[in-house]
Scaffold this motif. Structure first.
Motif, PDB file in Angstrom:
ATOM      1  N   UNK A   1       0.712  -0.717  -0.050  1.00 47.51           N
ATOM      2  CA  UNK A   1       0.162   0.188   0.119  1.00 47.51           C
ATOM      3  C   UNK A   1       0.774   1.066   0.200  1.00 47.51           C
ATOM      4  N   UNK A   2       1.847   0.999   0.588  1.00 45.23           N
ATOM      5  CA  UNK A   2       2.608   2.195   1.069  1.00 45.23           C
ATOM      6  C   UNK A   2       4.214   2.207  -0.184  1.00 45.23           C
ATOM      7  N   UNK A   3       4.707   1.097  -0.663  1.00 44.34           N
ATOM      8  CA  UNK A   3       5.558   1.328  -1.809  1.00 44.34           C
ATOM      9  C   UNK A   3       5.194   0.163  -2.887  1.00 44.34           C
ATOM     10  N   UNK A   4       3.897   0.874  -3.835  1.00 47.23           N
ATOM     11  CA  UNK A   4       3.038  -0.339  -4.628  1.00 47.23           C
ATOM     12  C   UNK A   4       4.046  -0.352  -5.869  1.00 47.23           C
ATOM     13  N   UNK A   5       5.465   1.189  -5.964  1.00 50.25           N
ATOM     14  CA  UNK A   5       6.167   1.102  -7.371  1.00 50.25           C
ATOM     15  C   UNK A   5       7.201   0.097  -7.826  1.00 50.25           C
ATOM     16  N   UNK A   6       7.835  -0.116  -5.710  1.00 46.04           N
ATOM     17  CA  UNK A   6       8.874  -1.048  -5.948  1.00 46.04           C
ATOM     18  C   UNK A   6       8.382  -2.825  -6.255  1.00 46.04           C
ATOM     19  N   UNK A   7       9.830  -3.286  -6.557  1.00 43.51           N
ATOM     20  CA  UNK A   7       9.920  -4.602  -6.540  1.00 43.51           C
ATOM     21  C   UNK A   7       9.435  -5.343  -5.128  1.00 43.51           C
TER      22      UNK A   7
ATOM     23  N   UNK B   1      11.890  -1.856   2.186  1.00 46.33           N
ATOM     24  CA  UNK B   1      11.239  -0.212   2.616  1.00 46.33           C
ATOM     25  C   UNK B   1      10.639  -0.487   3.745  1.00 46.33           C
ATOM     26  N   UNK B   2       9.686  -1.312   3.784  1.00 46.50           N
ATOM     27  CA  UNK B   2       8.396  -1.306   4.802  1.00 46.50           C
ATOM     28  C   UNK B   2       8.957  -2.084   6.000  1.00 46.50           C
ATOM     29  N   UNK B   3      10.274  -2.335   6.454  1.00 46.16           N
ATOM     30  CA  UNK B   3      10.458  -2.773   7.195  1.00 46.16           C
ATOM     31  C   UNK B   3      11.962  -1.423   8.460  1.00 46.16           C
ATOM     32  N   UNK B   4      12.084  -0.791   7.089  1.00 42.70           N
ATOM     33  CA  UNK B   4      12.333   0.130   7.615  1.00 42.70           C
ATOM     34  C   UNK B   4      11.740   1.106   8.371  1.00 42.70           C
ATOM     35  N   UNK B   5      10.164   1.170   7.642  1.00 38.71           N
ATOM     36  CA  UNK B   5      10.204   1.879   8.507  1.00 38.71           C
ATOM     37  C   UNK B   5       9.341   1.315  10.393  1.00 38.71           C
TER      38      UNK B   5
ATOM     39  N   UNK C   1      -2.650   5.994  21.853  1.00 36.99           N
ATOM     40  CA  UNK C   1      -3.369   7.679  20.492  1.00 36.99           C
ATOM     41  C   UNK C   1      -1.977   6.826  19.321  1.00 36.99           C
ATOM     42  N   UNK C   2      -0.680   7.265  19.134  1.00 36.59           N
ATOM     43  CA  UNK C   2       0.056   6.472  18.270  1.00 36.59           C
ATOM     44  C   UNK C   2      -0.823   5.826  17.228  1.00 36.59           C
ATOM     45  N   UNK C   3      -1.020   4.406  17.454  1.00 34.98           N
ATOM     46  CA  UNK C   3      -1.153   3.486  17.646  1.00 34.98           C
ATOM     47  C   UNK C   3      -2.756   3.438  16.920  1.00 34.98           C
ATOM     48  N   UNK C   4      -4.102   4.222  17.431  1.00 38.74           N
ATOM     49  CA  UNK C   4      -5.293   4.514  17.398  1.00 38.74           C
ATOM     50  C   UNK C   4      -5.135   5.096  15.875  1.00 38.74           C
ATOM     51  N   UNK C   5      -4.187   6.378  15.455  1.00 32.42           N
ATOM     52  CA  UNK C   5      -3.640   7.149  14.479  1.00 32.42           C
ATOM     53  C   UNK C   5      -3.336   6.754  12.734  1.00 32.42           C
ATOM     54  N   UNK C   6      -2.633   5.180  13.440  1.00 34.93           N
ATOM     55  CA  UNK C   6      -2.215   4.637  12.278  1.00 34.93           C
ATOM     56  C   UNK C   6      -3.576   4.416  11.358  1.00 34.93           C
ATOM     57  N   UNK C   7      -4.955   3.810  12.146  1.00 39.54           N
ATOM     58  CA  UNK C   7      -6.016   3.682  11.654  1.00 39.54           C
ATOM     59  C   UNK C   7      -6.471   4.935   9.958  1.00 39.54           C
ATOM     60  N   UNK C   8      -5.776   5.782  10.138  1.00 37.14           N
ATOM     61  CA  UNK C   8      -6.639   6.542   9.529  1.00 37.14           C
ATOM     62  C   UNK C   8      -5.451   6.766   8.344  1.00 37.14           C
ATOM     63  N   UNK C   9      -4.302   6.637   8.510  1.00 36.20           N
ATOM     64  CA  UNK C   9      -3.297   7.052   7.310  1.00 36.20           C
ATOM     65  C   UNK C   9      -3.267   7.108   5.984  1.00 36.20           C
ATOM     66  N   UNK C  10      -3.526   7.862   5.036  1.00 34.68           N
ATOM     67  CA  UNK C  10      -3.900   7.452   4.021  1.00 34.68           C
ATOM     68  C   UNK C  10      -2.732   7.200   2.594  1.00 34.68           C
ATOM     69  N   UNK C  11      -2.912   5.831   1.332  1.00 36.66           N
ATOM     70  CA  UNK C  11      -1.941   5.244   1.082  1.00 36.66           C
ATOM     71  C   UNK C  11      -1.149   6.113   0.056  1.00 36.66           C
ATOM     72  N   UNK C  12       0.052   5.150  -0.224  1.00 34.77           N
ATOM     73  CA  UNK C  12       0.589   6.076  -1.454  1.00 34.77           C
ATOM     74  C   UNK C  12      -0.552   6.591  -2.648  1.00 34.77           C
TER      75      UNK C  12
ATOM     76  N   UNK D   1       4.024   7.312   4.101  1.00 33.82           N
ATOM     77  CA  UNK D   1       4.441   6.121   4.033  1.00 33.82           C
ATOM     78  C   UNK D   1       6.282   6.925   5.454  1.00 33.82           C
ATOM     79  N   UNK D   2       5.813   8.702   5.032  1.00 30.60           N
ATOM     80  CA  UNK D   2       6.400   9.350   5.960  1.00 30.60           C
ATOM     81  C   UNK D   2       5.284   9.767   6.672  1.00 30.60           C
TER      82      UNK D   2
END
Length: 456
Positions: A52-58, A65-69, A106-117, A125-126
Protein backbone atom coordinates in the motif's frame (compact mmCIF):
# COMPACT_ATOMS: atom_id res chain seq x y z
CA UNK A 1 1.09 11.58 47.30
CA UNK A 2 0.71 7.88 46.49
CA UNK A 3 4.43 7.38 46.86
CA UNK A 4 4.48 9.03 50.24
CA UNK A 5 1.46 7.08 51.38
CA UNK A 6 2.85 3.70 50.43
CA UNK A 7 6.21 4.44 51.99
CA UNK A 8 5.41 6.58 55.03
CA UNK A 9 2.45 4.51 56.21
CA UNK A 10 3.53 0.84 56.51
CA UNK A 11 0.95 -1.49 55.01
CA UNK A 12 -0.36 -4.64 56.66
CA UNK A 13 0.51 -8.01 55.14
CA UNK A 14 -2.97 -8.22 53.66
CA UNK A 15 -2.71 -4.73 52.13
CA UNK A 16 0.76 -5.52 50.79
CA UNK A 17 -0.53 -8.67 49.11
CA UNK A 18 -3.44 -6.71 47.65
CA UNK A 19 -1.09 -4.05 46.28
CA UNK A 20 1.19 -6.71 44.83
CA UNK A 21 -1.77 -8.27 43.01
CA UNK A 22 -2.87 -4.86 41.72
CA UNK A 23 0.65 -3.97 40.63
CA UNK A 24 1.10 -7.26 38.77
CA UNK A 25 -2.30 -6.92 37.08
CA UNK A 26 -1.69 -3.26 36.19
CA UNK A 27 1.76 -4.04 34.78
CA UNK A 28 0.60 -7.10 32.84
CA UNK A 29 -2.51 -5.45 31.38
CA UNK A 30 -0.52 -2.34 30.52
CA UNK A 31 2.26 -4.22 28.76
CA UNK A 32 -0.33 -6.35 26.95
CA UNK A 33 -1.86 -3.19 25.51
CA UNK A 34 1.51 -1.69 24.65
CA UNK A 35 2.63 -4.85 22.89
CA UNK A 36 -0.69 -5.31 21.13
CA UNK A 37 -0.04 -1.92 19.57
CA UNK A 38 3.58 -2.71 18.73
CA UNK A 39 2.96 -6.22 17.33
CA UNK A 40 -0.05 -5.09 15.36
CA UNK A 41 2.30 -2.85 13.41
CA UNK A 42 4.80 -5.72 13.08
CA UNK A 43 2.23 -8.13 11.67
CA UNK A 44 0.68 -5.67 9.24
CA UNK A 45 4.10 -4.53 7.98
CA UNK A 46 4.80 -7.87 6.32
CA UNK A 47 1.26 -8.30 4.99
CA UNK A 48 0.11 -4.83 3.96
CA UNK A 49 2.48 -1.87 4.12
CA UNK A 50 4.84 -2.88 1.30
CA UNK A 51 1.85 -3.14 -1.07
CA UNK A 52 0.00 0.00 0.00
CA UNK A 53 2.81 2.44 0.70
CA UNK A 54 5.53 1.26 -1.75
CA UNK A 55 3.46 -0.10 -4.67
CA UNK A 56 6.00 0.85 -7.34
CA UNK A 57 8.84 -1.19 -5.84
CA UNK A 58 9.92 -4.72 -6.56
CA UNK A 59 8.25 -7.00 -3.94
CA UNK A 60 11.55 -7.69 -2.16
CA UNK A 61 12.58 -4.01 -2.27
CA UNK A 62 9.14 -2.98 -1.05
CA UNK A 63 9.44 -5.41 1.85
CA UNK A 64 12.81 -3.94 2.79
CA UNK A 65 11.36 -0.41 2.63
CA UNK A 66 8.43 -1.42 4.84
CA UNK A 67 10.74 -3.05 7.36
CA UNK A 68 12.84 0.12 7.42
CA UNK A 69 9.78 1.96 8.76
CA UNK A 70 9.28 -0.96 11.13
CA UNK A 71 12.87 -0.56 12.35
CA UNK A 72 12.30 3.11 13.18
CA UNK A 73 10.21 2.01 16.17
CA UNK A 74 13.21 0.17 17.55
CA UNK A 75 15.56 3.09 17.01
CA UNK A 76 13.12 5.25 18.98
CA UNK A 77 12.99 2.90 21.96
CA UNK A 78 16.30 4.01 23.55
CA UNK A 79 15.04 7.59 23.17
CA UNK A 80 11.95 6.62 25.16
CA UNK A 81 14.12 4.81 27.69
CA UNK A 82 16.21 7.95 28.25
CA UNK A 83 13.21 10.26 28.57
CA UNK A 84 10.97 8.09 30.73
CA UNK A 85 13.82 6.46 32.63
CA UNK A 86 14.69 9.95 33.86
CA UNK A 87 11.15 10.68 34.99
CA UNK A 88 10.60 7.18 36.36
CA UNK A 89 13.51 7.71 38.76
CA UNK A 90 12.50 11.32 39.45
CA UNK A 91 8.73 11.41 39.87
CA UNK A 92 7.88 7.74 40.24
CA UNK A 93 6.99 4.55 38.40
CA UNK A 94 3.20 5.06 38.37
CA UNK A 95 2.96 8.54 36.82
CA UNK A 96 5.50 7.66 34.14
CA UNK A 97 3.63 4.51 33.15
CA UNK A 98 0.41 6.44 32.63
CA UNK A 99 2.13 8.78 30.16
CA UNK A 100 3.78 5.94 28.19
CA UNK A 101 0.45 4.17 27.84
CA UNK A 102 -1.26 7.25 26.42
CA UNK A 103 1.61 8.03 24.05
CA UNK A 104 1.74 4.53 22.61
CA UNK A 105 -2.02 4.10 22.39
CA UNK A 106 -2.80 7.36 20.64
CA UNK A 107 -0.04 6.85 18.07
CA UNK A 108 -1.38 3.38 17.27
CA UNK A 109 -4.96 4.67 16.99
CA UNK A 110 -3.78 7.28 14.49
CA UNK A 111 -2.30 4.61 12.18
CA UNK A 112 -5.88 3.58 11.32
CA UNK A 113 -6.34 6.87 9.48
CA UNK A 114 -3.09 7.16 7.47
CA UNK A 115 -3.85 7.56 3.72
CA UNK A 116 -2.07 5.22 1.30
CA UNK A 117 0.36 5.99 -1.52
CA UNK A 118 -2.56 6.11 -3.97
CA UNK A 119 -4.03 9.06 -2.04
CA UNK A 120 -1.11 11.20 -0.89
CA UNK A 121 1.93 9.55 -2.43
CA UNK A 122 5.10 9.15 -0.38
CA UNK A 123 3.65 11.26 2.45
CA UNK A 124 1.71 8.23 3.63
CA UNK A 125 4.99 6.44 4.37
CA UNK A 126 6.33 9.59 6.05
CA UNK A 127 3.34 9.78 8.40
CA UNK A 128 3.68 6.07 9.19
CA UNK A 129 7.34 6.65 10.04
CA UNK A 130 6.50 9.48 12.46
CA UNK A 131 3.79 7.44 14.18
CA UNK A 132 6.09 4.43 14.38
CA UNK A 133 8.73 6.63 16.05
CA UNK A 134 6.20 7.82 18.62
CA UNK A 135 5.18 4.21 19.26
CA UNK A 136 8.81 3.32 19.87
CA UNK A 137 9.29 6.16 22.34
CA UNK A 138 6.27 4.95 24.33
CA UNK A 139 7.43 1.34 24.40
CA UNK A 140 10.92 2.49 25.34
CA UNK A 141 9.61 3.92 28.59
CA UNK A 142 7.00 1.25 29.28
CA UNK A 143 9.05 -1.86 29.96
CA UNK A 144 11.23 -0.59 32.79
CA UNK A 145 8.33 0.88 34.72
CA UNK A 146 6.11 -2.18 34.33
CA UNK A 147 8.81 -4.54 35.57
CA UNK A 148 9.70 -2.31 38.52
CA UNK A 149 6.06 -1.78 39.45
CA UNK A 150 5.73 -5.55 39.95
CA UNK A 151 9.22 -6.43 41.15
CA UNK A 152 9.46 -3.66 43.75
CA UNK A 153 6.18 -4.79 45.33
CA UNK A 154 7.46 -8.39 45.73
CA UNK A 155 7.16 -9.33 49.40
CA UNK A 156 10.12 -11.75 49.48
CA UNK A 157 13.40 -12.06 47.60
CA UNK A 158 12.75 -15.73 46.81
CA UNK A 159 9.98 -15.14 44.24
CA UNK A 160 11.21 -12.02 42.47
CA UNK A 161 11.96 -13.78 39.17
CA UNK A 162 8.41 -15.16 39.03
CA UNK A 163 6.80 -11.83 39.96
CA UNK A 164 8.91 -9.86 37.47
CA UNK A 165 8.07 -12.32 34.70
CA UNK A 166 4.40 -11.30 34.67
CA UNK A 167 4.93 -7.98 32.88
CA UNK A 168 6.82 -10.10 30.32
CA UNK A 169 3.56 -12.02 29.94
CA UNK A 170 2.29 -8.92 28.14
CA UNK A 171 4.41 -9.87 25.11
CA UNK A 172 2.64 -13.13 24.23
CA UNK A 173 -0.71 -11.66 25.30
CA UNK A 174 -0.19 -8.64 23.03
CA UNK A 175 1.09 -10.91 20.26
CA UNK A 176 -2.00 -13.09 20.64
CA UNK A 177 -4.43 -10.18 20.53
CA UNK A 178 -2.69 -8.50 17.60
CA UNK A 179 -2.63 -11.64 15.48
CA UNK A 180 -6.17 -12.56 16.53
CA UNK A 181 -7.40 -9.11 15.46
CA UNK A 182 -5.65 -9.35 12.10
CA UNK A 183 -6.84 -12.93 11.55
CA UNK A 184 -10.43 -12.00 12.43
CA UNK A 185 -10.43 -9.01 10.11
CA UNK A 186 -8.78 -11.10 7.39
CA UNK A 187 -11.74 -13.47 7.59
CA UNK A 188 -14.40 -10.75 7.92
CA UNK A 189 -13.11 -8.36 5.27
CA UNK A 190 -11.92 -10.98 2.77
CA UNK A 191 -10.81 -9.24 -0.41
CA UNK A 192 -11.33 -5.89 1.34
CA UNK A 193 -8.53 -6.60 3.83
CA UNK A 194 -6.01 -4.44 1.94
CA UNK A 195 -8.59 -1.68 1.52
CA UNK A 196 -10.07 -1.31 5.00
CA UNK A 197 -9.83 -4.54 7.00
CA UNK A 198 -6.29 -3.97 8.25
CA UNK A 199 -7.26 -0.57 9.72
CA UNK A 200 -9.90 -1.86 12.15
CA UNK A 201 -7.48 -3.47 14.68
CA UNK A 202 -5.61 -0.15 14.94
CA UNK A 203 -8.88 1.70 15.49
CA UNK A 204 -9.97 -0.71 18.24
CA UNK A 205 -6.74 -0.15 20.18
CA UNK A 206 -8.22 2.98 21.76
CA UNK A 207 -10.61 0.77 23.77
CA UNK A 208 -7.70 -1.15 25.26
CA UNK A 209 -5.96 2.10 26.15
CA UNK A 210 -9.00 3.27 28.11
CA UNK A 211 -9.04 -0.01 30.09
CA UNK A 212 -5.32 0.18 30.85
CA UNK A 213 -5.55 3.79 31.95
CA UNK A 214 -8.35 3.01 34.41
CA UNK A 215 -6.33 0.18 35.97
CA UNK A 216 -3.11 2.16 36.30
CA UNK A 217 -4.80 5.08 37.96
CA UNK A 218 -5.82 2.81 40.84
CA UNK A 219 -2.44 1.56 42.10
CA UNK A 220 0.03 2.94 44.65
CA UNK A 221 3.65 3.84 44.07
CA UNK A 222 6.19 1.08 44.84
CA UNK A 223 7.61 0.86 48.40
CA UNK A 224 11.19 1.12 47.13
CA UNK A 225 10.60 4.39 45.30
CA UNK A 226 8.54 5.71 48.23
CA UNK A 227 11.47 4.97 50.54
CA UNK A 228 13.90 6.75 48.20
CA UNK A 229 11.60 9.76 48.19
CA UNK A 230 11.27 9.75 51.98
CA UNK A 231 15.07 9.48 52.38
CA UNK A 232 15.63 12.27 49.83
CA UNK A 233 17.74 9.95 47.70
CA UNK A 234 16.28 11.09 44.35
CA UNK A 235 18.86 11.93 41.68
CA UNK A 236 18.55 15.15 39.68
CA UNK A 237 19.85 13.48 36.50
CA UNK A 238 19.42 9.71 36.98
CA UNK A 239 20.12 8.81 33.36
CA UNK A 240 23.46 10.64 33.34
CA UNK A 241 24.28 9.18 36.74
CA UNK A 242 23.65 5.58 35.70
CA UNK A 243 25.69 6.11 32.53
CA UNK A 244 28.54 7.31 34.74
CA UNK A 245 28.25 4.65 37.42
CA UNK A 246 27.05 1.50 35.62
CA UNK A 247 27.92 1.76 31.90
CA UNK A 248 29.16 -1.84 31.83
CA UNK A 249 25.85 -3.18 33.15
CA UNK A 250 23.93 -1.20 30.51
CA UNK A 251 26.02 -2.63 27.67
CA UNK A 252 25.95 -6.18 29.04
CA UNK A 253 22.17 -5.97 29.45
CA UNK A 254 21.84 -4.91 25.81
CA UNK A 255 24.09 -7.63 24.40
CA UNK A 256 22.55 -10.29 26.63
CA UNK A 257 19.27 -9.68 24.77
CA UNK A 258 20.70 -10.54 21.33
CA UNK A 259 19.64 -14.19 21.59
CA UNK A 260 16.16 -13.27 22.77
CA UNK A 261 15.17 -10.30 20.65
CA UNK A 262 16.64 -10.88 17.18
CA UNK A 263 15.31 -14.46 16.79
CA UNK A 264 11.93 -13.45 18.24
CA UNK A 265 11.29 -10.92 15.47
CA UNK A 266 12.50 -13.36 12.85
CA UNK A 267 10.14 -16.03 14.18
CA UNK A 268 7.12 -13.72 14.58
CA UNK A 269 7.50 -10.88 12.03
CA UNK A 270 9.88 -11.91 9.23
CA UNK A 271 8.09 -15.27 9.01
CA UNK A 272 5.07 -13.59 7.40
CA UNK A 273 7.13 -12.33 4.47
CA UNK A 274 9.17 -15.54 4.25
CA UNK A 275 6.13 -17.78 4.52
CA UNK A 276 3.88 -15.98 2.03
CA UNK A 277 6.42 -14.95 -0.63
CA UNK A 278 8.98 -17.78 -0.44
CA UNK A 279 7.15 -20.81 0.95
CA UNK A 280 3.81 -20.00 -0.65
CA UNK A 281 1.69 -20.66 2.44
CA UNK A 282 -1.39 -18.68 3.42
CA UNK A 283 -1.21 -15.72 5.78
CA UNK A 284 -4.00 -17.29 7.85
CA UNK A 285 -1.89 -20.39 8.55
CA UNK A 286 0.96 -18.20 9.75
CA UNK A 287 -1.36 -16.06 11.86
CA UNK A 288 -2.87 -19.14 13.51
CA UNK A 289 0.58 -20.59 14.20
CA UNK A 290 1.77 -17.39 15.86
CA UNK A 291 -1.48 -17.32 17.84
CA UNK A 292 -0.84 -20.84 19.12
CA UNK A 293 2.78 -19.99 19.95
CA UNK A 294 1.71 -16.95 21.96
CA UNK A 295 -0.82 -19.03 23.94
CA UNK A 296 1.94 -21.50 24.82
CA UNK A 297 4.07 -18.60 26.10
CA UNK A 298 1.29 -17.67 28.53
CA UNK A 299 2.57 -20.63 30.55
CA UNK A 300 6.24 -20.90 29.65
CA UNK A 301 7.26 -17.31 30.50
CA UNK A 302 6.16 -17.38 34.17
CA UNK A 303 7.38 -20.98 34.43
CA UNK A 304 10.94 -20.11 33.45
CA UNK A 305 10.78 -16.99 35.63
CA UNK A 306 9.98 -19.34 38.52
CA UNK A 307 12.77 -21.74 37.55
CA UNK A 308 15.22 -18.83 37.66
CA UNK A 309 14.28 -18.33 41.33
CA UNK A 310 15.31 -21.94 41.95
CA UNK A 311 18.51 -22.35 39.93
CA UNK A 312 19.65 -18.74 39.52
CA UNK A 313 18.77 -16.02 37.05
CA UNK A 314 22.02 -16.07 35.10
CA UNK A 315 22.20 -19.86 34.80
CA UNK A 316 18.65 -20.11 33.46
CA UNK A 317 19.34 -17.33 31.00
CA UNK A 318 22.52 -18.91 29.65
CA UNK A 319 20.75 -22.25 29.16
CA UNK A 320 18.10 -20.42 27.14
CA UNK A 321 20.68 -18.68 24.96
CA UNK A 322 22.35 -21.99 24.13
CA UNK A 323 19.02 -23.58 23.18
CA UNK A 324 18.11 -20.64 20.90
CA UNK A 325 21.43 -20.94 19.06
CA UNK A 326 20.73 -24.57 18.20
CA UNK A 327 17.02 -24.18 17.52
CA UNK A 328 17.52 -21.71 14.63
CA UNK A 329 18.75 -24.55 12.41
CA UNK A 330 15.91 -26.83 13.44
CA UNK A 331 13.40 -24.04 12.78
CA UNK A 332 14.42 -23.49 9.16
CA UNK A 333 14.75 -27.22 8.54
CA UNK A 334 11.10 -27.56 9.55
CA UNK A 335 9.65 -24.56 7.71
CA UNK A 336 11.61 -25.25 4.52
CA UNK A 337 9.74 -28.57 4.11
CA UNK A 338 6.79 -26.38 2.99
CA UNK A 339 4.56 -28.83 4.82
CA UNK A 340 1.88 -26.83 6.69
CA UNK A 341 2.08 -29.14 9.72
CA UNK A 342 5.84 -28.76 10.06
CA UNK A 343 5.62 -25.00 9.51
CA UNK A 344 2.94 -24.74 12.19
CA UNK A 345 5.01 -26.84 14.61
CA UNK A 346 8.19 -24.83 13.98
CA UNK A 347 6.48 -21.51 14.70
CA UNK A 348 4.78 -22.80 17.85
CA UNK A 349 7.96 -24.35 19.24
CA UNK A 350 10.06 -21.29 18.39
CA UNK A 351 8.75 -19.33 21.36
CA UNK A 352 9.73 -21.96 23.94
CA UNK A 353 13.45 -21.11 23.72
CA UNK A 354 12.40 -17.46 23.72
CA UNK A 355 10.54 -18.02 27.01
CA UNK A 356 13.65 -19.56 28.56
CA UNK A 357 15.29 -16.17 28.09
CA UNK A 358 12.35 -13.83 28.46
CA UNK A 359 11.03 -15.33 31.69
CA UNK A 360 14.11 -14.58 33.83
CA UNK A 361 15.23 -11.57 31.77
CA UNK A 362 13.22 -8.86 33.55
CA UNK A 363 14.61 -9.65 36.97
CA UNK A 364 18.13 -10.35 35.64
CA UNK A 365 18.38 -6.88 34.07
CA UNK A 366 16.44 -4.84 36.63
CA UNK A 367 18.29 -6.36 39.59
CA UNK A 368 21.59 -5.25 38.05
CA UNK A 369 20.89 -1.60 38.84
CA UNK A 370 20.72 0.13 42.18
CA UNK A 371 17.27 1.38 43.27
CA UNK A 372 17.52 5.11 42.65
CA UNK A 373 18.89 4.51 39.13
CA UNK A 374 16.96 1.33 38.33
CA UNK A 375 14.31 2.71 35.97
CA UNK A 376 16.93 4.57 33.92
CA UNK A 377 19.55 1.82 33.86
CA UNK A 378 17.23 -1.11 33.23
CA UNK A 379 15.28 0.76 30.54
CA UNK A 380 18.39 1.90 28.67
CA UNK A 381 20.07 -1.51 28.82
CA UNK A 382 16.90 -3.27 27.69
CA UNK A 383 16.03 -0.84 24.90
CA UNK A 384 19.52 -0.46 23.43
CA UNK A 385 19.07 -4.03 22.25
CA UNK A 386 16.30 -2.71 20.00
CA UNK A 387 18.91 -0.91 17.91
CA UNK A 388 21.37 -3.79 17.65
CA UNK A 389 18.97 -6.75 17.69
CA UNK A 390 15.20 -6.32 17.30
CA UNK A 391 15.05 -3.55 14.70
CA UNK A 392 17.70 -4.86 12.30
CA UNK A 393 16.68 -8.54 12.61
CA UNK A 394 13.98 -8.67 9.87
CA UNK A 395 16.14 -6.48 7.63
CA UNK A 396 19.19 -8.69 8.13
CA UNK A 397 17.13 -11.84 7.64
CA UNK A 398 15.65 -10.45 4.40
CA UNK A 399 19.08 -9.41 3.10
CA UNK A 400 20.68 -12.76 4.03
CA UNK A 401 17.97 -14.69 2.25
CA UNK A 402 18.16 -12.43 -0.81
CA UNK A 403 21.91 -13.11 -1.06
CA UNK A 404 22.15 -16.79 -0.05
CA UNK A 405 18.64 -18.00 -0.92
CA UNK A 406 18.71 -20.22 2.14
CA UNK A 407 17.08 -20.08 5.54
CA UNK A 408 20.19 -21.64 7.05
CA UNK A 409 22.08 -18.38 6.48
CA UNK A 410 19.54 -16.78 8.83
CA UNK A 411 20.07 -19.65 11.30
CA UNK A 412 23.80 -18.81 11.38
CA UNK A 413 22.85 -15.24 12.25
CA UNK A 414 20.66 -16.55 15.10
CA UNK A 415 23.59 -18.63 16.35
CA UNK A 416 25.89 -15.59 16.32
CA UNK A 417 23.34 -13.67 18.39
CA UNK A 418 23.20 -16.55 20.88
CA UNK A 419 26.97 -16.61 21.29
CA UNK A 420 27.05 -12.87 22.01
CA UNK A 421 24.31 -13.29 24.62
CA UNK A 422 26.13 -16.15 26.31
CA UNK A 423 29.26 -14.03 26.68
CA UNK A 424 27.35 -10.96 27.93
CA UNK A 425 25.15 -12.90 30.38
CA UNK A 426 28.17 -14.67 31.86
CA UNK A 427 29.59 -11.23 32.79
CA UNK A 428 26.37 -9.86 34.36
CA UNK A 429 25.99 -9.95 38.12
CA UNK A 430 23.46 -12.40 39.57
CA UNK A 431 21.26 -10.96 42.34
CA UNK A 432 18.94 -13.95 42.67
CA UNK A 433 17.38 -14.01 46.17
CA UNK A 434 19.45 -11.00 47.29
CA UNK A 435 18.00 -7.85 48.89
CA UNK A 436 17.45 -5.06 46.35
CA UNK A 437 15.38 -2.77 48.56
CA UNK A 438 18.44 -0.70 49.58
CA UNK A 439 21.03 1.02 47.44
CA UNK A 440 23.95 -1.25 46.57
CA UNK A 441 26.07 0.75 44.16
CA UNK A 442 29.67 1.60 45.05
CA UNK A 443 28.92 5.02 46.50
CA UNK A 444 26.28 3.66 48.84
CA UNK A 445 28.52 0.80 49.94
CA UNK A 446 31.13 3.36 50.96
CA UNK A 447 28.53 5.41 52.80
CA UNK A 448 28.93 8.33 50.42
CA UNK A 449 25.46 9.83 50.71
CA UNK A 450 26.61 13.08 49.16
CA UNK A 451 26.44 11.52 45.71
CA UNK A 452 22.67 11.34 45.94
CA UNK A 453 20.97 14.67 45.36
CA UNK A 454 18.17 15.90 47.60
CA UNK A 455 14.70 15.61 46.14
CA UNK A 456 13.44 18.73 44.46
Amino acid sequence: MAATQSGALPLSDEDSRRQLRRAVIASTVGTTIEWYDFFLYSTVTGLVFAKLYFPGSDPLVGTLQAFLIYAVGFIARPVGAAIFGHYGDRIGRKATLIVTLLLMGLATFAVAFVPTYATIGIWGAVVLTVLRFIQGVGVGGEWGGSVLMSMEWARTNAHRGFVASWPQFGVPAGLFLANLAVLAMSQISGSGFLTWGWRVPFFLSIILVAIGLYIRLNILETPIFARLLAERRIEKTPMLEVLRRQPKDILLSAFSRMAEQAPFYIFTAFVFTYGVTTLGVSRDLLLMAVLAASVLEFFTIPFFGHVSDLIGRRRMYMIGAAVVGVFGFLYFAMVDTRDPMWIFAAIVLSLVPHSMLYGPQAALIAESFTGRLRYSGASMGYQLASVIAGGPAPLIATALFAYYHSGYAIAVYVLACAVLSLIAASMLGDHTNKDISREYDDARAMGDSENARPAA
